[in-house]
Enzyme design. Structure first.
Site, short mmCIF file in Angstrom:
data_model
loop_
_atom_site.label_atom_id
_atom_site.label_comp_id
_atom_site.label_asym_id
_atom_site.label_seq_id
_atom_site.Cartn_x
_atom_site.Cartn_y
_atom_site.Cartn_z
N ARG A 94 0.85 5.70 -1.82
CA ARG A 94 0.47 7.01 -1.26
C ARG A 94 0.37 6.90 0.27
O ARG A 94 0.53 5.82 0.84
CB ARG A 94 -0.87 7.45 -1.84
CG ARG A 94 -2.02 6.57 -1.39
CD ARG A 94 -3.34 6.95 -2.04
NE ARG A 94 -4.45 6.37 -1.28
CZ ARG A 94 -5.71 6.34 -1.69
NH1 ARG A 94 -6.02 6.82 -2.87
NH2 ARG A 94 -6.65 5.82 -0.92
N TYR A 139 -13.62 -2.96 10.11
CA TYR A 139 -12.26 -2.41 10.22
C TYR A 139 -11.71 -2.62 11.64
O TYR A 139 -10.53 -2.98 11.81
CB TYR A 139 -12.33 -0.93 9.87
CG TYR A 139 -11.03 -0.17 9.79
CD1 TYR A 139 -10.20 -0.29 8.67
CD2 TYR A 139 -10.64 0.69 10.80
CE1 TYR A 139 -9.02 0.44 8.59
CE2 TYR A 139 -9.48 1.43 10.73
CZ TYR A 139 -8.66 1.30 9.62
OH TYR A 139 -7.49 2.03 9.54
N ALA A 140 -12.55 -2.39 12.65
CA ALA A 140 -12.10 -2.58 14.04
C ALA A 140 -11.73 -4.04 14.28
O ALA A 140 -10.71 -4.34 14.94
CB ALA A 140 -13.19 -2.15 15.01
N ALA A 195 -10.71 -6.17 12.01
CA ALA A 195 -9.46 -6.42 11.28
C ALA A 195 -8.27 -5.86 12.04
O ALA A 195 -7.22 -6.52 12.17
CB ALA A 195 -9.53 -5.81 9.88
N LYS A 196 -8.40 -4.65 12.55
CA LYS A 196 -7.26 -4.00 13.21
C LYS A 196 -6.96 -4.61 14.57
O LYS A 196 -5.81 -4.60 15.01
CB LYS A 196 -7.50 -2.49 13.30
CG LYS A 196 -7.49 -1.77 11.94
CD LYS A 196 -6.25 -2.12 11.13
CE LYS A 196 -5.96 -1.10 10.03
NZ LYS A 196 -4.79 -1.52 9.21
N GLY A 248 0.83 -1.21 0.00
CA GLY A 248 0.00 0.00 0.00
C GLY A 248 0.86 1.25 0.00
O GLY A 248 0.52 2.25 0.63
N ALA A 249 1.97 1.20 -0.72
CA ALA A 249 2.98 2.27 -0.61
C ALA A 249 2.91 3.29 -1.74
O ALA A 249 3.81 4.11 -1.89
CB ALA A 249 4.38 1.65 -0.54
N VAL A 262 -2.78 -7.68 -2.31
CA VAL A 262 -2.31 -8.45 -1.14
C VAL A 262 -3.32 -9.48 -0.65
O VAL A 262 -2.95 -10.40 0.09
CB VAL A 262 -1.90 -7.53 0.04
CG1 VAL A 262 -0.74 -6.62 -0.34
CG2 VAL A 262 -3.09 -6.73 0.57
#
Ligand code: NAI
Length: 249
Positions: A12, A150-151, A153-154, A9-10, A60
């Protein structure tokens, strides 16, 4: 010693800042994102500063794509021994409106993506007797309205990180997670749009809740990544560092 770092994810945002920082630390950097052409700005910034970088296109969340990308990095730059799992997406919605696809897409990129990348790269780290894995978690791991996917996943990234630290430590490999707070990037710009605020209004509102009185920058996160990836950080493993302008957790 020049090591090969791979940052996902590089193209940006935070990933681009981490790629630039790891290059200025002396590493050759594989700049990976969905579209190789989108990585040009990051690669050009690194090479203009005298560093070494290549662009790699891969998804990915796709096993075959990950295997091909890692093989390409080995071929063009050498075996990667630093991996930063940074690629990410948002599909925010309240639980009752969240679709199956919102859930699967977010878990797929963050969690499955970090798993596939780490599995593909670890053998090169084991061979080298050295490795640094950094996973991007988030303060959202502590819970955040509209981000059940998202929570999850994180928070999952944190358990994944600690398990890698336990399994891989004997090979000279460390695994740590960075949990950023509010960082000004395209991702948070999109959130501002979704809730009907200008980005400037959103930044001011966010800064009011942050003890140091400002939003974070991608460079703030890159500084933490640089520490975890350093040669001398070999006794720091399995940690989650909240980089949020104040205490979290
Ligand atoms: P961004 O949206 O600006 O950049 C994310 C990059 O990941 C994009 O270039 C995108 O193309 C790439 N990407 C998405 N799906 C991909 C896939 N399947 N394969 C390869 N690349 C893919 O996001 P930002 O803000 O730079 O965030 C980077 C990481 O930091 C993410 O993991 C995010 O969840 C995390 N983070 C960001 C925070 C913020 O406030 N911006 C706060 C906490 C965590």
């Amino acid at each position: 010693m020049t090591r090969v770092a791979l940052v996902t994810g590089a193209a940006r945002g935070i990933g681009a800042a981490i790629a630039r920082r790891l290059a200025s630390d002396g590493n050759a950097v594989a700049v990976l994102d969905l579209d190789a052409a989108a990585c040009a700005d990051t690669v050009d910034a690194i090479t203009a500063a005298g560093g070494q970088a290549i662009a790699v296109g891969a998804d990915v969340s796709d096993s075959a794509s990950v295997e091909a990308a890692v093989a390409e990095v080995v071929e063009r730059l050498g075996a990667p021994t630093i991996l930063v799992n940074n690629a990410g997406i948002l599909r925010d919605n309240l639980l009752f409106k969240m679709t199956d696809d919102d859930w699967d897409a977010v878990l797929g990129v963050h969690l499955r993506g970090a798993f596939l990348m780490s599995r593909a790269v670890q053998k090169h780290m084991v061979d080298a007797g050295f490795g640094r894995i950094v996973n991007l978690s988030s303060t959202s791991a502590l819970g955040n309205r509209g981000q059940a996917n998202y929570a999850a996943a994180k928070a999952g990234m944190q358990g994944f990180t600690k398990t890698l630290a336990i399994e891989l430590g004997r090979y000279g490999i460390t695994a740590n997670a960075i949990a950023p707070g509010f960082i000004a990037t395209d991702m948070t710009r999109a959130t501002a749009e979704r809730i009907g605020m200008t980005f400037d209004e959103f930044l001011v509102a966010a800064a009011k809740e942050i003890p140091v009185g400002r939003a974070g920058t991608p460079e703030d996160i890159a500084a933490a990544a640089s520490f975890f990836c350093a040669e001398e950080s070999g006794f720091t493993s399995g940690q989650v560092l909240y980089v949020a302008g104040g205490p979290k957790a």
